[in-house]
Design an enzyme around this catalytic site. Structure first.
Site, PDB file in Angstrom:
ATOM      1  N   ARG A  75     -38.006   7.643  -7.346  1.00 27.45           N
ATOM      2  CA  ARG A  75     -37.553   9.033  -7.449  1.00 27.45           C
ATOM      3  C   ARG A  75     -37.252   9.388  -8.906  1.00 27.45           C
ATOM      4  O   ARG A  75     -37.554  10.493  -9.357  1.00 27.45           O
ATOM      5  CB  ARG A  75     -36.321   9.259  -6.562  1.00 27.45           C
ATOM      6  N   LYS A 177     -33.833  15.075  -9.569  1.00 29.91           N
ATOM      7  CA  LYS A 177     -32.412  14.870  -9.839  1.00 29.91           C
ATOM      8  C   LYS A 177     -32.149  15.101 -11.325  1.00 29.91           C
ATOM      9  O   LYS A 177     -32.023  14.149 -12.108  1.00 29.91           O
ATOM     10  CB  LYS A 177     -32.023  13.451  -9.399  1.00 29.91           C
ATOM     11  N   GLU A 213     -29.165  22.552   1.224  1.00 23.30           N
ATOM     12  CA  GLU A 213     -28.308  21.364   1.150  1.00 23.30           C
ATOM     13  C   GLU A 213     -27.011  21.702   0.441  1.00 23.30           C
ATOM     14  O   GLU A 213     -26.792  22.861   0.084  1.00 23.30           O
ATOM     15  CB  GLU A 213     -29.037  20.211   0.445  1.00 23.30           C
TER      16      GLU A 213
HETATM   17  N1  PLP Z   1     -28.946  16.133  -2.466  1.00 23.76           N
HETATM   18  C1  PLP Z   1     -28.348  16.187  -3.667  1.00 23.76           C
HETATM   19  C2  PLP Z   1     -28.314  17.494  -4.378  1.00 23.76           C
HETATM   20  C3  PLP Z   1     -27.780  15.026  -4.226  1.00 23.76           C
HETATM   21  O1  PLP Z   1     -27.167  15.054  -5.413  1.00 23.76           O
HETATM   22  C4  PLP Z   1     -27.824  13.818  -3.498  1.00 23.76           C
HETATM   23  C5  PLP Z   1     -27.264  12.594  -4.063  1.00 23.76           C
HETATM   24  O2  PLP Z   1     -27.939  11.810  -4.640  1.00 23.76           O
HETATM   25  C6  PLP Z   1     -28.461  13.816  -2.250  1.00 23.76           C
HETATM   26  C7  PLP Z   1     -28.991  14.986  -1.760  1.00 23.76           C
HETATM   27  C8  PLP Z   1     -28.554  12.573  -1.455  1.00 23.76           C
HETATM   28  O3  PLP Z   1     -29.530  11.712  -1.977  1.00 23.76           O
HETATM   29  P1  PLP Z   1     -29.415  10.159  -1.789  1.00 23.76           P
HETATM   30  O4  PLP Z   1     -29.250   9.919  -0.349  1.00 23.76           O
HETATM   31  O5  PLP Z   1     -30.692   9.615  -2.302  1.00 23.76           O
HETATM   32  O6  PLP Z   1     -28.245   9.720  -2.573  1.00 23.76           O
HETATM   33  C1  COI Z   2     -25.193  10.490  -5.227  1.00 19.60           C
HETATM   34  O1  COI Z   2     -24.879  10.571  -4.051  1.00 19.60           O
HETATM   35  O2  COI Z   2     -25.603   9.437  -5.719  1.00 19.60           O
HETATM   36  C2  COI Z   2     -25.100  11.621  -6.123  1.00 19.60           C
HETATM   37  O3  COI Z   2     -25.711  11.539  -7.155  1.00 19.60           O
HETATM   38  C3  COI Z   2     -24.324  12.789  -5.730  1.00 19.60           C
HETATM   39  C4  COI Z   2     -23.343  13.263  -6.744  1.00 19.60           C
HETATM   40  C5  COI Z   2     -22.229  12.303  -7.004  1.00 19.60           C
HETATM   41  C6  COI Z   2     -23.955  13.770  -7.991  1.00 19.60           C
END
Ligand code: PLP
Ligand code: COI
Length: 327
Positions: A75, A177, A213
């Protein structure tokens, strides 16, 4: 000792690698999370900055377990490409994350505390630039710190409100991200919290009628035996959500559906949850939209999903997915 909240709780060592003259160096460990950077670095002036978040867990038998680091590496490469950053090679990412976890092993919270070591890889454009263009020099860093819960302690529900603001544009950066998305979310989150909510729920930026989200999590809905989650170009492809979809399908025999979700469909959901690395799964108790309040009554299935995911992450049960890596 129990680690409270999602904050910086110190670190032993971080890792830094540099990109210069068209190549990444091998990088090295460093005791400091501070470094010197040009005031005119592209990251500082124009936001050329991307990051990741993943966790290491302490198993009951003392092992240290990493969850799906290759998915974060991939990612990050996608985020890099969109912002004209040279992608961090998979081997460099994995080496850096493993080194940082090893150096911070004593900081991984105990199994009993249910805390974890949060790992934050990032890449920033460091070159001094005046006009708007990509840097030619970059820094890849990995920092780790022990953390507790992102929202509330335990499996406690949160309250959300919709917002007239967007964190991402229809063809913008929502699917990667980048630091910019989080800058855009600060004010709407502040307003939501001022009004007594835990966070805000973003709607799709084009029509403002469908669920996207929150600023730090994906959303999942449960309706009978269905696991329903938004399909949208402006949300982050969450690794937690992807893992939950596999668990729902393979371990719970649920029907997994990815599609657009009109906001008013919440009234027909049994359960609604926020999921992500930091938040794990947090049940949502209500969503306020102007004068209407959607209330959710249950969190039974989310609880089951939460416990299954965490028992895989903490190494309580063996999994066939190949997600857990011992460091
Ligand atoms: N959506 C956003 C905007 C986020 O910052 C995160 C955190 O990383 C997620 C979703 C969830 O992603 P993940 O499950 O890969 O941490
Ligand atoms: C995560 O869940 O890893 C995130 O990056 C979310 C937030 C703390 C920025």
């Amino acid at each position: 000792m129990k680690i409270e909240g999602f904050k910086f709780h110190g670190t032993n060592k971080a890792f830094y690698a540099h990109y210069k003259n068209g190549a990444w160096d091998e990088g090295k460990l460093d005791t400091s999370i501070n470094f010197e950077i040009s005031s005119l670095a592209v990251a500082i002036q124009y936001g050329q900055s991307v990051f990741e978040g993943l966790k290491a867990y302490r198993a009951k038998d003392g092992r240290t377990l990493l969850f799906r680091p290759e998915a974060n590496a991939k990612r990050l490469q996608g985020s890099c490409e969109r912002l004209m950053i040279p992608p961090v090679p998979m081997e460099l990412f994995i080496k850096a994350v493993k080194l940082v976890v090893k150096e911070n092993k004593d900081l991984v919270p105990s199994y009993e505390s249910k805390g974890s070591l949060y790992i934050r890889p990032f890449v920033i454009g460091t070159e001094t630039v005046m006009g708007v263009r990509s840097a030619n020099e970059f820094l890849f860093g990995v920092v780790a710190t022990p953390v507790g819960s992102y929202f509330k302690d335990g499996f406690n529900s949160i309250r959300l409100t919709t917002t007239p603001y967007d964190r991402a544009a229809p063809n913008g950066l929502g699917h990667i991200k980048s630091g910019a998305n989080y800058a855009a979310s600060l004010y709407p989150k502040y307003l939501a919290q001022q009004q007594g909510f835990d966070d805000c729920l973003y709607l799709d930026p084009k029509t403002h009628t469908k669920i996207d989200e929150t600023g730090a999590t994906n959303i999942i809905g449960i309706k009978g035996n269905q696991f329903i989650t938004p399909q949208s170009r402006s949300i982050l492809p969450s690794i937690t959500n992807n893992s939950l979809q596999m668990i729902a399908d393979k371990l719970l025999g649920m029907e997994v559906i990815r599609r657009e979700i009109p906001l008013n469909e919440i009234s027909s959901f049994d359960e609604l949850g926020a999921c992500g690395t930091a938040a794990v799964i947090t049940p949502i108790e209500s969503v306020q939209d102007e004068n209407k309040v959607y209330k959710l009554k249950s969190n039974k299935v989310l609880h089951k999903l939460h416990d299954l995911l965490q028992s895989i992450q903490f190494g309580d049960i063996n999994e066939d997915f190949g997600w857990v890596i011992e460091v």
